[in-house]
Design a protein around this motif. Structure first.
Motif, PDB file in Angstrom:
ATOM      1  N   THR A  58       0.822  -1.211   0.000  1.00 46.66           N
ATOM      2  CA  THR A  58       0.000   0.000   0.000  1.00 46.66           C
ATOM      3  C   THR A  58       0.854   1.258   0.000  1.00 46.66           C
ATOM      4  OG1 THR A  58      -0.128   0.052   2.422  1.00 46.66           O
ATOM      5  CG2 THR A  58      -1.835  -1.196   1.253  1.00 46.66           C
ATOM      6  N   SER A  59       2.141   1.112   0.306  1.00 45.61           N
ATOM      7  CA  SER A  59       3.022   2.270   0.371  1.00 45.61           C
ATOM      8  C   SER A  59       4.473   1.838   0.243  1.00 45.61           C
ATOM      9  CB  SER A  59       2.845   3.003   1.711  1.00 45.61           C
ATOM     10  OG  SER A  59       3.272   2.169   2.779  1.00 45.61           O
ATOM     11  N   LYS A  60       5.328   2.812   0.046  1.00 42.05           N
ATOM     12  CA  LYS A  60       6.764   2.539   0.007  1.00 42.05           C
ATOM     13  C   LYS A  60       7.245   2.007   1.349  1.00 42.05           C
ATOM     14  CE  LYS A  60       9.422   6.126   0.085  1.00 42.05           C
ATOM     15  NZ  LYS A  60      10.130   7.348  -0.362  1.00 42.05           N
ATOM     16  N   GLU A  61       6.656   2.512   2.436  1.00 46.98           N
ATOM     17  CA  GLU A  61       7.064   2.066   3.766  1.00 46.98           C
ATOM     18  C   GLU A  61       6.807   0.576   3.948  1.00 46.98           C
ATOM     19  OE1 GLU A  61       5.443   4.879   3.144  1.00 46.98           O
ATOM     20  OE2 GLU A  61       7.154   6.203   3.604  1.00 46.98           O
ATOM     21  N   GLU A  62       5.698   0.076   3.394  1.00 45.28           N
ATOM     22  CA  GLU A  62       5.423  -1.355   3.496  1.00 45.28           C
ATOM     23  C   GLU A  62       6.460  -2.171   2.725  1.00 45.28           C
ATOM     24  OE1 GLU A  62       1.539  -2.760   2.655  1.00 45.28           O
ATOM     25  OE2 GLU A  62       0.652  -1.817   4.422  1.00 45.28           O
ATOM     26  N   LEU A  63       6.908  -1.646   1.611  1.00 45.92           N
ATOM     27  CA  LEU A  63       7.970  -2.324   0.860  1.00 45.92           C
ATOM     28  C   LEU A  63       9.255  -2.347   1.679  1.00 45.92           C
ATOM     29  CD1 LEU A  63       9.345  -3.561  -1.635  1.00 45.92           C
ATOM     30  CD2 LEU A  63       9.668  -1.223  -2.489  1.00 45.92           C
ATOM     31  N   LEU A  64       9.614  -1.220   2.288  1.00 46.89           N
ATOM     32  CA  LEU A  64      10.832  -1.163   3.094  1.00 46.89           C
ATOM     33  C   LEU A  64      10.749  -2.135   4.270  1.00 46.89           C
ATOM     34  CD1 LEU A  64      11.484   2.691   3.134  1.00 46.89           C
ATOM     35  CD2 LEU A  64      12.750   0.954   1.855  1.00 46.89           C
ATOM     36  N   LEU A  65       9.557  -2.270   4.838  1.00 44.96           N
ATOM     37  CA  LEU A  65       9.390  -3.232   5.923  1.00 44.96           C
ATOM     38  C   LEU A  65       9.609  -4.655   5.426  1.00 44.96           C
ATOM     39  CD1 LEU A  65       8.636  -3.550   8.907  1.00 44.96           C
ATOM     40  CD2 LEU A  65       6.247  -3.806   8.187  1.00 44.96           C
ATOM     41  N   ALA A  66       9.149  -4.945   4.211  1.00 45.18           N
ATOM     42  CA  ALA A  66       9.368  -6.262   3.620  1.00 45.18           C
ATOM     43  C   ALA A  66      10.856  -6.502   3.376  1.00 45.18           C
ATOM     44  CB  ALA A  66       8.589  -6.394   2.313  1.00 45.18           C
ATOM     45  N   VAL A  67      11.582  -5.464   2.990  1.00 44.51           N
ATOM     46  CA  VAL A  67      13.032  -5.557   2.805  1.00 44.51           C
ATOM     47  C   VAL A  67      13.705  -5.923   4.131  1.00 44.51           C
ATOM     48  CG1 VAL A  67      15.129  -4.216   2.336  1.00 44.51           C
ATOM     49  CG2 VAL A  67      13.140  -4.004   0.822  1.00 44.51           C
ATOM     50  N   ILE A  68      13.283  -5.252   5.195  1.00 46.86           N
ATOM     51  CA  ILE A  68      13.852  -5.528   6.513  1.00 46.86           C
ATOM     52  C   ILE A  68      13.535  -6.946   6.953  1.00 46.86           C
ATOM     53  CG2 ILE A  68      13.766  -4.894   8.953  1.00 46.86           C
ATOM     54  CD1 ILE A  68      13.147  -2.008   7.960  1.00 46.86           C
ATOM     55  N   ASP A  69      12.304  -7.396   6.700  1.00 49.23           N
ATOM     56  CA  ASP A  69      11.916  -8.763   7.052  1.00 49.23           C
ATOM     57  C   ASP A  69      12.821  -9.776   6.353  1.00 49.23           C
ATOM     58  OD1 ASP A  69       9.854  -7.919   8.668  1.00 49.23           O
ATOM     59  OD2 ASP A  69       8.296  -8.160   7.156  1.00 49.23           O
ATOM     60  N   LEU A 123      11.430   3.144  10.459  1.00 48.38           N
ATOM     61  CA  LEU A 123      10.112   2.512  10.433  1.00 48.38           C
ATOM     62  C   LEU A 123       9.626   2.072  11.805  1.00 48.38           C
ATOM     63  CD1 LEU A 123      10.525   0.303   7.242  1.00 48.38           C
ATOM     64  CD2 LEU A 123       9.299   2.456   7.438  1.00 48.38           C
ATOM     65  N   ALA A 124      10.474   2.175  12.814  1.00 47.37           N
ATOM     66  CA  ALA A 124      10.119   1.671  14.140  1.00 47.37           C
ATOM     67  C   ALA A 124       8.876   2.354  14.709  1.00 47.37           C
ATOM     68  CB  ALA A 124      11.290   1.843  15.092  1.00 47.37           C
ATOM     69  N   ASP A 125       8.715   3.643  14.444  1.00 46.44           N
ATOM     70  CA  ASP A 125       7.550   4.358  14.975  1.00 46.44           C
ATOM     71  C   ASP A 125       6.258   3.936  14.286  1.00 46.44           C
ATOM     72  OD1 ASP A 125       9.032   5.763  16.798  1.00 46.44           O
ATOM     73  OD2 ASP A 125       9.268   7.538  15.532  1.00 46.44           O
ATOM     74  N   ARG A 126       6.326   3.718  12.984  1.00 47.89           N
ATOM     75  CA  ARG A 126       5.109   3.394  12.229  1.00 47.89           C
ATOM     76  C   ARG A 126       4.719   1.926  12.368  1.00 47.89           C
ATOM     77  NH1 ARG A 126       3.523   4.855   5.950  1.00 47.89           N
ATOM     78  NH2 ARG A 126       1.566   3.704   5.960  1.00 47.89           N
ATOM     79  N   ASP A 129       5.247  -3.076  16.121  1.00 45.28           N
ATOM     80  CA  ASP A 129       5.059  -4.508  16.361  1.00 45.28           C
ATOM     81  C   ASP A 129       5.898  -5.346  15.399  1.00 45.28           C
ATOM     82  OD1 ASP A 129       3.310  -3.937  18.391  1.00 45.28           O
ATOM     83  OD2 ASP A 129       1.507  -4.205  17.161  1.00 45.28           O
ATOM     84  N   ALA A 130       5.924  -4.932  14.142  1.00 46.74           N
ATOM     85  CA  ALA A 130       6.691  -5.676  13.136  1.00 46.74           C
ATOM     86  C   ALA A 130       8.189  -5.578  13.413  1.00 46.74           C
ATOM     87  CB  ALA A 130       6.377  -5.149  11.740  1.00 46.74           C
ATOM     88  N   VAL A 131       8.656  -4.397  13.760  1.00 49.21           N
ATOM     89  CA  VAL A 131      10.074  -4.218  14.060  1.00 49.21           C
ATOM     90  C   VAL A 131      10.447  -5.012  15.305  1.00 49.21           C
ATOM     91  CG1 VAL A 131      11.837  -2.549  14.764  1.00 49.21           C
ATOM     92  CG2 VAL A 131      10.244  -1.977  12.914  1.00 49.21           C
ATOM     93  N   ARG A 132       9.569  -5.012  16.299  1.00 49.38           N
ATOM     94  CA  ARG A 132       9.830  -5.782  17.516  1.00 49.38           C
ATOM     95  C   ARG A 132       9.884  -7.282  17.208  1.00 49.38           C
ATOM     96  NH1 ARG A 132       5.861  -4.054  20.137  1.00 49.38           N
ATOM     97  NH2 ARG A 132       6.917  -2.152  20.789  1.00 49.38           N
ATOM     98  N   ALA A 133       9.006  -7.730  16.315  1.00 51.81           N
ATOM     99  CA  ALA A 133       9.002  -9.155  15.938  1.00 51.81           C
ATOM    100  C   ALA A 133      10.314  -9.534  15.259  1.00 51.81           C
ATOM    101  CB  ALA A 133       7.824  -9.445  15.014  1.00 51.81           C
TER     102      ALA A 133
END
Length: 210
Positions: A58-69, A123-126, A129-133
């Motif tokens: 839905t956004s670039k941030e979601e892509l970046l989160l997938a990169v981190i995962d 991305l930790a603020d947005r 939960d995902a970053v903590r996981a």
């Protein structure tokens, strides 16, 4: 990550579109040094359509989160492999620390790690939960090693495996971020010396017997 010996993040033809976008995003960040690349750059690199991108993100941030995962999973595999190469409990803890810090020892390692580490802090603020996981995934093997070290009498008996693993992770992550965000990357010999001191500090903090 650098953890996988400069693993080539290019994608196989049969890989999913999600993985293609992840690989493309990493390539753009490594090439440009921009850790928040424009979506169009990623789409062009992936050779896919705008419609395909927004079907998965839905956004670039979601892509970046997938990169981190993706980077977290690869780093976890690498750290567990290093830990599995030694037997003694404290040696496993040392292996975790040395494997984590290895991500910034050389210019090549740092360049491969920045696309995964730098966006994480943003991305930790947005996505707390995902970053903590992701953090819990990386510390799971360390928690196990600390528990085993306590049982073996190889560290202080008041070590709290979960909390102390979190302390060790925070310390190592801060060290890594400082290396990666420095205006000039420390020379490999200097970084390696600093990493060894960090490893010694961690072992002393938990009362390591070896």
């Amino acid at each position: 990550l650098a953890a996988l010996d400069q693993k080539d993040l290019s994608f196989a033809p049969e890989a999913s579109r999600v993985n293609r976008f992840i690989a493309a995003c990493v390539k753009v960040m490594k090439r440009t040094g921009d850790f928040s690349p424009r979506v169009k750059e990623v789409i062009d690199e992936a050779g896919l359509s705008n419609q395909a991108f927004y079907r998965h993100f839905t956004s670039k941030e979601e892509l970046l989160l997938a990169v981190i995962d993706a980077g977290t999973r690869d780093l976890d595999v690498y750290l567990r492999r290093r830990m599995g190469a030694v037997e003694e409990p404290v040696s496993k803890i040392r292996a975790w620390v040395s494997g984590f810090t290895a991500q910034a020892i050389s210019p090549e390692a740092a360049a491969a790690t920045r696309p995964f580490m730098i966006p994480s802090a943003r991305l930790a603020d947005r996505f707390p939960d995902a970053v903590r996981a992701n953090e819990e995934q990386l510390t799971a093997a360390l928690v196990e090693a600390l528990n085993n070290a306590v049982k073996a009498g190889a560290v202080r008996d008041d070590v709290d495996a979960v909390e102390d693993a979190r302390f060790i992770y925070d310390l190592c992550k801060e060290w890594l971020q400082r290396q990666l965000t420095a205006s000039e990357l420390p020379a490999p010999a200097e970084a390696r010396k600093s990493a060894r001191r960090l490893e010694t500090f961690v072992v002393a903090a938990i009362g390591g017997k070896k």
